[in-house]
Enzyme design. Structure first.
Site, PDB file in Angstrom:
ATOM      1  N   LYS A 180       0.862  -1.317   0.150  1.00 21.04           N
ATOM      2  CA  LYS A 180       0.057   0.110  -0.098  1.00 21.04           C
ATOM      3  C   LYS A 180       0.861   1.268  -0.122  1.00 21.04           C
ATOM      4  CE  LYS A 180      -1.529   1.690   4.073  1.00 21.04           C
ATOM      5  NZ  LYS A 180      -1.357   3.115   4.236  1.00 21.04           N
ATOM      6  N   ASN A 181       1.862   1.144   0.771  1.00 15.87           N
ATOM      7  CA  ASN A 181       2.717   2.445   1.377  1.00 15.87           C
ATOM      8  C   ASN A 181       3.535   2.790   0.118  1.00 15.87           C
ATOM      9  OD1 ASN A 181       1.346   3.118   3.277  1.00 15.87           O
ATOM     10  ND2 ASN A 181       3.012   2.457   4.801  1.00 15.87           N
TER      11      ASN A 181
ATOM     12  N   ARG B   1      -4.526  10.944   3.562  1.00 14.17           N
ATOM     13  CA  ARG B   1      -3.108  11.706   3.836  1.00 14.17           C
ATOM     14  C   ARG B   1      -2.342  11.474   2.601  1.00 14.17           C
ATOM     15  NH1 ARG B   1      -0.004  13.946   7.042  1.00 14.17           N
ATOM     16  NH2 ARG B   1       2.264  13.538   6.724  1.00 14.17           N
TER      17      ARG B   1
ATOM     18  N   CYS C  44      -3.971  12.747  12.294  1.00 10.80           N
ATOM     19  CA  CYS C  44      -4.854  11.431  12.188  1.00 10.80           C
ATOM     20  C   CYS C  44      -4.696  10.927  13.508  1.00 10.80           C
ATOM     21  CB  CYS C  44      -4.534  10.491  11.431  1.00 10.80           C
ATOM     22  SG  CYS C  44      -2.882   9.786  11.466  1.00 10.80           S
TER      23      CYS C  44
ATOM     24  N   ARG D 199       1.203  14.516  12.353  1.00  6.31           N
ATOM     25  CA  ARG D 199       1.504  14.318  10.936  1.00  6.31           C
ATOM     26  C   ARG D 199       2.045  15.699  10.137  1.00  6.31           C
ATOM     27  NH1 ARG D 199      -0.471   9.064   9.525  1.00  6.31           N
ATOM     28  NH2 ARG D 199       1.277   9.194   8.120  1.00  6.31           N
TER      29      ARG D 199
ATOM     30  N   ASP E 155       4.834   0.531  12.121  1.00  6.98           N
ATOM     31  CA  ASP E 155       3.759   0.041  11.818  1.00  6.98           C
ATOM     32  C   ASP E 155       3.482  -1.365  12.086  1.00  6.98           C
ATOM     33  OD1 ASP E 155       3.828   1.731   8.087  1.00  6.98           O
ATOM     34  OD2 ASP E 155       3.492   2.444  10.257  1.00  6.98           O
TER      35      ASP E 155
ATOM     36  N   ILE F 154       8.350   6.956  16.953  1.00  8.85           N
ATOM     37  CA  ILE F 154       8.067   7.429  15.667  1.00  8.85           C
ATOM     38  C   ILE F 154       6.872   8.511  15.701  1.00  8.85           C
ATOM     39  CG2 ILE F 154       7.660   7.416  13.227  1.00  8.85           C
ATOM     40  CD1 ILE F 154      10.331   6.386  14.109  1.00  8.85           C
TER      41      ILE F 154
ATOM     42  N   ARG G 155      -8.163  -0.007   4.890  1.00  9.00           N
ATOM     43  CA  ARG G 155      -7.351   0.941   4.127  1.00  9.00           C
ATOM     44  C   ARG G 155      -6.039   0.384   3.946  1.00  9.00           C
ATOM     45  NH1 ARG G 155      -6.680   6.203   7.215  1.00  9.00           N
ATOM     46  NH2 ARG G 155      -4.970   6.443   5.233  1.00  9.00           N
TER      47      ARG G 155
END
Ligand code: EPZ
Length: 443
Positions: free
Chosen positions: A38-39, A108, A132, A137, A323, A345, A415
């Protein structure tokens, strides 16, 4: 009355509060498939704005974020055609340089458009991406870098407006030092610099595999980039970029989530495709926790019998990925001994602790640090996913818990994970996606 229908049938407008109902305690076995990252896919899609030719991306995951990005690009004039896991993006006719607020606000990653739009059109107007659940962010590094490339950038009323002054409207290569190795800023600035006049260096650049994937795509489109994956990236701008046909890398975070599903159910489970060097820190931590691995030409098989407590700290790549912090915490909640997790992070990425505690986890918080005392058995409970990866963490906890766990917050889960329950059920899990009739009593 509860209605159980396939996700493709139900539409959010008619049925609300979808949830996953998980029967815990079942071992997993077999092969589980990893989708495209996804990223990576999201930023590769934005790169279509850099060329008038067609960009074909393969191995694109079927996620709601991908749909949202497709809508944003279409609103800019890109012709988008999806067929299975392939997406064709034709940016020949860019009709405007300002994606609409209501679309940007939902995703985003739409901020990735600002660099390519500025490089292509000489101007871009993109709403400031909101914060978020996990943090504010900021995009300070993105803005600083665009200014270093000659853009005039203002932020008013929540909108970032960037303009390249002068007749050519072409950015000028320059030296950029990032105060923090921001993934998004590195990617935005690589795309902007690809068409700039002259050479750009980005110091303290992010080294994530998704940054390398973007650099490889841009090079396939004719860009001149060196050093992606290291702290210093050099880009020599070119006049134009052409189309490409490119396959997205496998999703290392989804792969890590599946490895953790094998570990938390003490199973033997094969996960593929996996690029081992994308998961170095995660594999090391899982080995330290007592797991063993067998690698084959495309995947990895995890064998988990006893899980021991470990300490971990999230860091930029190649450190442990933020993540996978929440999913890993679910595992450690069932380990023997007391673990420590430090989230370095994001400032607010420990909300899943309260949900794990509802399932009987024994966790003590101290600022950005969680001390997790493993328990013999989690107990099934109704829980809420508070962000994309926390929702996945709750599913993992449900796989191991005694009894039934219901996980809400699927709008986050969908998502980042394509058919998570379908993939897990195919290797032995028992997960049902349920919808409540509007107005039904929530149990
Ligand atoms: C990317 O977000 C990922 N998203 C995130 O994945 C991931 O968690 C994150 O990188 C870190 O690996 C996508 O790629 C679409 P950052 P990004 O800029 O680019 C601070 C998921 O679950 N920062 O590297 O937004 C920031 O506040 C998502 O798939 C600044 O201080 O992350 C954060 O603390 C969540 N100033 C840290 O850096 C800036 O100008 C990392 O942010 C920019 C960022």
């Amino acid at each position: 009355m509860t209605v159980s229908v396939a996700p493709s049938v139900a539409t959010g407008s008619l049925l609300s509060q979808p949830r996953l109902e998980i029967t815990g305690g079942l071992p997993l076995a077999g092969d589980i498939r990893v989708s495209g990252a996804k990223n990576s896919a999201l930023v590769l899609m934005a790169a279509c704005l850099l060329t008038r030719d067609t960009l074909r991306l393969r191995n694109v995951p079927p996620l709601t974020d991908i749909t949202a990005m497709s809508e944003i690009l279409a609103a800019l004039g890109v012709r988008v055609q999806r067929g299975g896991d392939t997406i064709d993006l034709d940016g020949d006719q860019i009709t405007q340089a300002a994606p609409p607020y209501e679309l940007v606000n939902s995703l985003r990653a739409s901020f990735f458009c600002i660099g390519p739009l500025l490089a292509r059109m000489g101007m871009a107007q993109v709403p400031l991406p909101g914060g978020c659940q996990i943090g504010t962010r900021p995009v300070v590094e993105h803005v600083k870098g665009l200014k270093a490339l000659g853009a005039q950038v203002t932020i008013e009323h929540g909108v970032v407006t960037a303009v390249v002054p002068g007749r050519s409207h072409r950015l000028t290569g320059g030296h950029i030092h990032l105060d923090c190795p921001s993934v998004g800023a590195t990617e935005t600035l690589m795309m902007a610099a690809a068409l700039a006049d002259g050479e750009t260096t980005i110091d303290n650049a992010a080294q994530e595999p998704e940054v390398i994937d973007l650099a490889r795509l841009l090079i396939a489109m004719g860009a001149k980039i060196r050093g992606a994956g290291s702290p210093t990236i050099t880009i020599i701008g070119v006049e134009r970029l052409h189309g490409a046909d490119y396959a997205v890398i496998p999703d290392r975070i989804e792969a890590g989530t599946f490895l953790l599903a094998g570990a938390i159910t003490r199973s033997l489970l094969r996960v593929a495709p996996v690029i081992p060097e994308h998961l170095g820190a995660v594999l090391t931590k899982l080995e330290e926790a007592g797991c063993t691995f067998e690698f084959d030409d495309s995947g990895v098989t995890i064998n988990a019998r006893q899980i021991k407590a470990v300490d971990l700290r999230t860091q930029p790549f190649p450190g442990f990925p933020t993540d996978l912090q929440a999913p890993f915490m679910s595992l450690l909640a069932t380990a023997t001994g007391t673990s420590m997790i430090v989230e370095n992070i994001f400032e607010n990425r420990l909300q899943h602790v309260a949900e794990l505690q509802r399932m009987g986890a024994s966790i003590r918080m101290q600022g950005n640090t969680a001390f997790i005392e493993g328990v013999a058995q989690l107990s099934g409970a109704p829980v809420q996913g508070t962000d994309l990866r926390a929702s996945a963490a709750m599913v993992l906890a449900g796989l191991a818990a005694n009894g039934t766990t219901t996980v809400r917050g699927l709008e986050f889960l969908d998502r980042g994970y394509a058919d998570l329950e379908g993939k897990l059920n195919a290797v032995g899990a028992d997960i049902r996606r349920l919808y409540e009739e509007p107005g039904a009593k929530m149990n």
